[in-house]
Design a protein around this motif. Structure first.
Motif, PDB file in Angstrom:
ATOM      1  N   UNK A   2      -3.335   3.435  -0.781  1.00 60.27           N
ATOM      2  CA  UNK A   2      -3.039   4.669  -0.057  1.00 60.27           C
ATOM      3  C   UNK A   2      -3.053   5.866  -1.000  1.00 60.27           C
ATOM      4  N   UNK A   3      -2.508   5.685  -2.184  1.00 64.81           N
ATOM      5  CA  UNK A   3      -2.475   6.772  -3.164  1.00 64.81           C
ATOM      6  C   UNK A   3      -3.889   7.181  -3.577  1.00 64.81           C
ATOM      7  N   UNK A   4      -4.756   6.189  -3.797  1.00 66.77           N
ATOM      8  CA  UNK A   4      -6.142   6.482  -4.168  1.00 66.77           C
ATOM      9  C   UNK A   4      -6.840   7.254  -3.049  1.00 66.77           C
ATOM     10  N   UNK A   5      -6.627   6.810  -1.800  1.00 70.30           N
ATOM     11  CA  UNK A   5      -7.250   7.488  -0.656  1.00 70.30           C
ATOM     12  C   UNK A   5      -6.760   8.925  -0.540  1.00 70.30           C
ATOM     13  N   UNK A   6      -5.473   9.135  -0.752  1.00 70.48           N
ATOM     14  CA  UNK A   6      -4.924  10.494  -0.675  1.00 70.48           C
ATOM     15  C   UNK A   6      -5.520  11.388  -1.755  1.00 70.48           C
ATOM     16  N   UNK A   7      -5.688  10.842  -2.955  1.00 70.20           N
ATOM     17  CA  UNK A   7      -6.285  11.618  -4.046  1.00 70.20           C
ATOM     18  C   UNK A   7      -7.742  11.961  -3.743  1.00 70.20           C
ATOM     19  N   UNK A   8      -8.456  11.003  -3.139  1.00 69.38           N
ATOM     20  CA  UNK A   8      -9.860  11.261  -2.811  1.00 69.38           C
ATOM     21  C   UNK A   8      -9.982  12.339  -1.743  1.00 69.38           C
ATOM     22  N   UNK A   9      -9.100  12.305  -0.752  1.00 66.90           N
ATOM     23  CA  UNK A   9      -9.138  13.338   0.288  1.00 66.90           C
ATOM     24  C   UNK A   9      -8.735  14.699  -0.277  1.00 66.90           C
ATOM     25  N   UNK A  10      -7.818  14.689  -1.227  1.00 65.83           N
ATOM     26  CA  UNK A  10      -7.433  15.947  -1.886  1.00 65.83           C
ATOM     27  C   UNK A  10      -8.622  16.529  -2.639  1.00 65.83           C
ATOM     28  N   UNK A  11      -9.350  15.678  -3.357  1.00 61.02           N
ATOM     29  CA  UNK A  11     -10.529  16.134  -4.086  1.00 61.02           C
ATOM     30  C   UNK A  11     -11.605  16.627  -3.115  1.00 61.02           C
ATOM     31  N   UNK A  12     -11.782  15.890  -2.011  1.00 59.14           N
ATOM     32  CA  UNK A  12     -12.764  16.304  -1.004  1.00 59.14           C
ATOM     33  C   UNK A  12     -12.409  17.666  -0.426  1.00 59.14           C
ATOM     34  N   UNK A  13     -11.119  17.894  -0.191  1.00 60.31           N
ATOM     35  CA  UNK A  13     -10.664  19.171   0.354  1.00 60.31           C
ATOM     36  C   UNK A  13     -10.949  20.317  -0.616  1.00 60.31           C
ATOM     37  N   UNK A  14     -10.728  20.077  -1.900  1.00 62.56           N
ATOM     38  CA  UNK A  14     -10.991  21.109  -2.906  1.00 62.56           C
ATOM     39  C   UNK A  14     -12.487  21.454  -2.950  1.00 62.56           C
ATOM     40  N   UNK A  15     -13.333  20.430  -2.845  1.00 64.68           N
ATOM     41  CA  UNK A  15     -14.776  20.673  -2.859  1.00 64.68           C
ATOM     42  C   UNK A  15     -15.214  21.470  -1.634  1.00 64.68           C
ATOM     43  N   UNK A  16     -14.701  21.076  -0.469  1.00 63.65           N
ATOM     44  CA  UNK A  16     -15.045  21.772   0.777  1.00 63.65           C
ATOM     45  C   UNK A  16     -14.564  23.218   0.730  1.00 63.65           C
ATOM     46  N   UNK A  17     -13.343  23.432   0.245  1.00 66.62           N
ATOM     47  CA  UNK A  17     -12.791  24.788   0.181  1.00 66.62           C
ATOM     48  C   UNK A  17     -13.603  25.674  -0.769  1.00 66.62           C
TER      49      UNK A  17
END
Length: 410
Positions: free
Chosen positions: A250-265
């Motif tokens: 779960x922690x890895x998935x949350x970090x990946x979504x955080x990184x994805x959000x930064x890229x999209x933003x």
């Protein structure tokens, strides 16, 4: 009486715990190691514990006793592959990564993945049929994988290096990465997207670029960022939706979504109407918080920017369906509360008004499960307030109409 003579020994490296995989390098070779993006020409062979060949790139067919039989051809054409992107048998690539040009090695596997048809690409087509009849799709154990690396061509070094093709190399990498993503080869796609992003960022600071070339570089940089985000979202989304994952996953998935959000933003900061970035943001909202309302708003913005985009339409349709179900489920839970209020005679007028609003939102299954009809019937026949009796009767008729629509055979 026994006489023991020591003849020699072999050294095997344990490349996986508990001796599941053992590696012996006969010749390491020369030059650079075969690493990600290197183009290689190799020969490989898989044998079982008794030495029977299960698959081999050197196999060809020979007529013997009026039948075709596979034989080893020392002059067979090598198999071409790109490290990290090939469809060859996975243990083959694992051995290749330990070698340089001219290297030879073997790996012994206690347990091994199945060999499937795609792993035989580059082998003689007639041999594929012969092998496929006996060894494809069978669970394997106690096998040996032998590999010879004939040639290693180093991966492109990027901007400024010899042979660098400029923007055309960026476009080519982006196309290849998208192909891998479409084929659901996310690891290969991510490696290509990340390399392209690294190259495009290096080119973006080149003051010698013309305005038109820089615009193209920045456009490709945004595309590489979105590509990485798409891979991260697709990988993390199922983990976030699953209720049976470890805290580490779960922690890895949350970090990946955080990184994805930064890229999209970062892409939206450059181009607020980027349709691909808006779709990425919508997917992140759904994956992280089940925020279908927010995702719908973002997708409506994307649709305004590109009304004919079928991918946006499809995703918006999916989000609308999920939102309707979410609202229906929430309304179903509220129905249970209203059923208790009506049964206890508490705030009857308010409960009847809210029930009328919910009746057209909630699913018919939720209405049945709430058993709200029981207290409604009691109010319609026994309540002291004639206005509330009339409202309850009207609601019962409305529910009966809904029943006919949802259960026409009843």
């Amino acid at each position: 009486e026994w006489e023991i003579v020591f003849l020699g020994f072999q050294v095997w490296d344990m490349v996986q715990e508990e001796g599941v995989r053992l590696l012996r390098v006969y010749e390491e070779g020369y030059g650079r190691f075969a690493e990600d993006f290197c183009s290689c020409q190799i020969h490989w062979k898989v044998t079982d514990l008794l030495g029977k060949v299960l698959a081999s790139s050197r196999h060809t067919v020979s007529m013997s006793d009026n039948s075709l039989k596979p034989v080893e051809d020392e002059d067979a054409t090598p198999v071409s592959m790109v490290v990290g992107e090939s469809e060859l048998y996975e243990p083959v690539e694992a051995v290749v990564r330990h070698l340089r040009q001219g290297g030879r090695a073997e790996m012994r596997l206690r347990r091994a993945p199945k060999i499937v048809q795609d792993h035989l690409k580059g082998c003689n087509s007639a041999v594929q049929q012969i092998m496929g009849a006996g060894s494809l799709g069978i669970p394997l154990s106690q096998i040996t994988v032998a590999v010879e690396v004939i040639r290693v061509k180093p991966a492109p070094a990027g901007p400024g290096a010899e042979g660098w093709g400029g923007i055309s190399d960026l476009v080519s990498d982006l196309f290849t990465a998208e192909q891998f993503f479409g084929a659901r080869n996310d690891d290969a796609a991510e490696r290509r997207f990340r390399r392209g992003l690294k190259w495009s960022e290096a080119m973006a600071v080149d003051e010698a670029l013309s305005a038109n070339d820089k615009s193209q570089v920045l456009s490709n940089r945004r595309a590489f960022k979105i590509g990485i985000a798409k891979v991260l979202i697709r990988r993390a989304g199922p983990v976030m939706d699953s209720g049976n994952v470890s805290s580490a996953q779960l922690k890895v998935a949350e970090e990946e979504l955080k990184q994805a959000s930064e890229l999209v933003n970062s892409v939206l900061a450059e181009d607020p109407n980027s349709v691909s970035a808006l779709m990425g943001r919508a997917r992140i909202l759904v994956a992280t918080d089940d925020d279908f309302v927010g995702a719908k708003e973002v997708l409506q913005q994307a649709q305004e920017a590109d009304p004919g985009n079928d991918e946006v339409k499809g995703l918006l349709r999916d989000v609308n369906g999920a939102l309707a179900k979410q609202l229906s489920d929430q309304a179903g839970e509220r129905l249970k509360d209203l059923q208790k209020h009506l049964q206890q005679g508490k705030q009857v007028k308010e409960a009847l008004g809210e029930l009328r609003n919910l009746a057209d939102i909630v699913s018919w299954e939720s209405i049945l499960a709430s058993k709200v009809g029981v207290p409604l019937k009691h109010i319609a026949t026994n309540h002291e307030d004639p206005a509330l009796r009339a409202e309850a009767s009207s609601l019962i008729e409305h529910l009966q109409d809904l029943c006919k629509q949802n259960r026409p055979g009843w």
